[in-house]
Design an enzyme around this catalytic site. Structure first.
Site, PDB file in Angstrom:
ATOM      1  N   GLU A 133       2.531  27.616  52.984  1.00 57.47           N
ATOM      2  CA  GLU A 133       3.947  28.147  52.826  1.00 57.47           C
ATOM      3  C   GLU A 133       4.319  29.066  54.274  1.00 57.47           C
ATOM      4  O   GLU A 133       5.438  28.979  54.524  1.00 57.47           O
ATOM      5  CB  GLU A 133       4.029  28.768  51.685  1.00 57.47           C
ATOM      6  CG  GLU A 133       5.535  29.204  51.212  1.00 57.47           C
ATOM      7  CD  GLU A 133       6.534  27.911  51.084  1.00 57.47           C
ATOM      8  OE1 GLU A 133       6.433  27.264  50.147  1.00 57.47           O
ATOM      9  OE2 GLU A 133       7.372  27.737  52.259  1.00 57.47           O
ATOM     10  N   VAL A 136       5.697  28.188  58.222  1.00 53.24           N
ATOM     11  CA  VAL A 136       6.952  27.814  58.521  1.00 53.24           C
ATOM     12  C   VAL A 136       7.800  28.830  57.760  1.00 53.24           C
ATOM     13  O   VAL A 136       7.874  28.843  56.652  1.00 53.24           O
ATOM     14  CB  VAL A 136       7.518  26.568  58.428  1.00 53.24           C
ATOM     15  CG1 VAL A 136       8.801  26.328  58.965  1.00 53.24           C
ATOM     16  CG2 VAL A 136       6.455  25.481  59.038  1.00 53.24           C
ATOM     17  N   GLY A 191       5.586  43.460  65.563  1.00 52.48           N
ATOM     18  CA  GLY A 191       4.447  42.533  64.873  1.00 52.48           C
ATOM     19  C   GLY A 191       5.345  41.175  64.602  1.00 52.48           C
ATOM     20  O   GLY A 191       4.619  40.473  63.851  1.00 52.48           O
ATOM     21  N   LYS A 209       6.232  24.301  64.333  1.00 53.11           N
ATOM     22  CA  LYS A 209       6.775  24.422  62.915  1.00 53.11           C
ATOM     23  C   LYS A 209       7.570  22.985  62.720  1.00 53.11           C
ATOM     24  O   LYS A 209       7.682  22.792  61.676  1.00 53.11           O
ATOM     25  CB  LYS A 209       7.473  25.697  62.918  1.00 53.11           C
ATOM     26  CG  LYS A 209       6.864  27.173  62.960  1.00 53.11           C
ATOM     27  CD  LYS A 209       7.599  27.876  63.103  1.00 53.11           C
ATOM     28  CE  LYS A 209       6.658  29.362  63.001  1.00 53.11           C
ATOM     29  NZ  LYS A 209       7.249  30.749  63.363  1.00 53.11           N
TER      30      LYS A 209
END
Ligand code: HSE
Length: 440
Positions: A133, A136, A191, A209
């Protein structure tokens, strides 16, 4: 509350930004997760090459080790969470875990986009779960939406803003007039960016993705080389400004569209109409705008990168997999929802049609614009708008042209000729206009 005797034990490989978020979340939500499962779920070991750095979380003594084999080969671990990223040795560790009957949770889109067939195949044979999960859309549960939520429908198009770093950069350039390089540094500090940020800004992360999204949405196996990929390095502050003036926001889009039995897949910056819901997706937010024959348009929106949003997706997979193991079952076989992906015909980029935004740096002297217009006309490209505001007698000024819909191949041929004109400087900037999104 009664707990089963069984404990589900997880091990983590990769104690970076997301790994730290996972530890925080598992610690913070421990009682609630145990209550949901009716059994204890414990993170028992973490492997990372850096076993000294302070991540601001407390761990039991001896829990942090430097040898990944102590996680993926360990007899006492049921589920391996792989958050190290990259192709190797992540592939080896994941296959090693699967081969030993362990389920795997991973956020590694690069690994799945390139080695998905091997990894999903191994998981199906071993009847273990793969949770991906977090690969993407960060915290957006888009994998569950496509695999389960809209499974009854026939999907026809997916338009995703799936790279938080690029969306953060483009949003700041648009809202604050910020410069590309400064905002990239900010995105890294937050980040959001990959270890190698060129994966973000060159569109590669979005292409990874898109391969996963296309598999889930269309049941098709795309290879990375099938995805036309263009990043955002060439988008200048002035393009963002002109786009706004024309009524658009520039977004990096990952697009997969169905054309009969064929699929077109591409990642590139695009001008999105300011009134469209995708234009309002700003900062580190991601959105996946999905079009199905029966459902019509729907959009899934949330934070697509960063420590805690991504950690929620990892821990959700961990909980689901723990639940399955407690029932000695696997809900993710086949991992992508169907046993065998179809290798589709690919529609070449040159055959696609779009309207275009062009920025051409020209010498400010009479006749140059006429030459450009004549080349466009000869290639069957019709002009919708021209903007030339600045004046610099004898110098260089930007000419911005918005075209009507044209064929990509014609446009590229015209641009090559325009780039060779005596009065033009530098390669013209060409951005596609996403006027055909529908839904509003
Ligand atoms: N670097 C990625 C992004 C992280 O910016 O979206 C989430 O996959």
């Amino acid at each position: 509350m009664r707990h089963s005797e069984r404990v589900i034990r997880a091990g983590l490989i990769g104690f970076g930004t997301i790994g730290t978020g996972v530890v925080k979340l598992v610690q913070r939500r421990r009682a609630a997760i145990d209550a949901m499962l009716g059994a204890p779920l414990r993170l028992v070991r973490i492997a990372d090459l850096d076993i000294k750095g302070d991540r601001g979380v407390r761990l039991a003594k001896g829990m942090l080790v430097s040898d990944a084999r102590r996680v993926y080969e360990a007899e006492d671990i049921d589920v391996v969470i792989e958050l190290m990223g990259g192709y190797e040795p992540a592939r080896k560790f994941v296959l090693g875990a699967i081969g030993r009957g362990k389920s795997v949770v991973t956020a590694n889109k690069a690994l799945l986009a390139v080695h998905g067939r091997e990894i999903f195949g191994a998981a199906a044979r071993q009847r273990v779960d793969i949770g991906f999960e977090a690969s993407v859309g960060g915290g957006i549960p888009i994998v569950r939406v496509l695999r389960d939520g809209v499974v009854a429908d026939r999907m026809v198009a997916v338009h995703g803003i799936v790279n938080g770093t690029c969306n953060y950069i483009l949003s700041k350039m648009s809202a604050e007039g910020a410069q590309f390089a400064d905002v990239l540094k900010e995105a890294q500090a937050r980040g959001l960016a990959e270890a190698d940020p060129s994966f973000d800004i060159d569109g590669v992360d979005s292409a990874h993705k898109l391969v996963i999204l296309a598999a889930l949405a269309f049941g098709t196996e795309l290879h990375l080389k099938d995805v036309y990929t263009e990043g955002i390095r060439h988008v200048a502050q002035m393009d963002v400004g002109y786009a706004r003036e024309l009524g658009y926001e520039i977004k990096l889009l990952a697009i997969a569209t169905r054309h009969g039995d064929s699929v077109a897949a591409r990642v590139h910056p695009a001008l999105v109409p300011a009134a469209h819901v995708l234009a309002g997706v700003r900062g580190a937010f991601n959105a996946i705008y999905v079009e199905g024959e029966a459902l019509g348009s729907s959009m899934y929106y949330g934070l697509g990168a960063g420590m805690m949003p991504t950690a929620t997706a990892v821990v959700a997979d961990l909980v689901e997999i723990a639940r399955n193991r407690l029932q000695d079952t696997s809900a993710r076989v086949p991992p992508l929802g169907i046993p065998a992906l179809r290798r589709p015909q690919r529609v070449p980029m040159g055959e696609l049609h779009s309207a275009y935004y062009l920025r051409i740096m020209v010498r400010d002297r009479p006749g140059v614009l006429g030459h450009i217009a004549s080349i466009l006309g000869r290639h069957r490209i019709s002009i919708a708008t021209v903007i030339q505001k600045e004046r610099s007698a004898g110098g260089t000024v930007p000419v911005v042209i918005r075209t009507h819909e044209a064929r990509e191949r014609d446009l590229q041929m015209a641009l090559a000729r325009i780039g060779r004109l005596a009065g033009t400087q530098r390669a013209p900037i060409c951005l596609r206009i996403a006027d055909d999104l529908g839904g509003d």
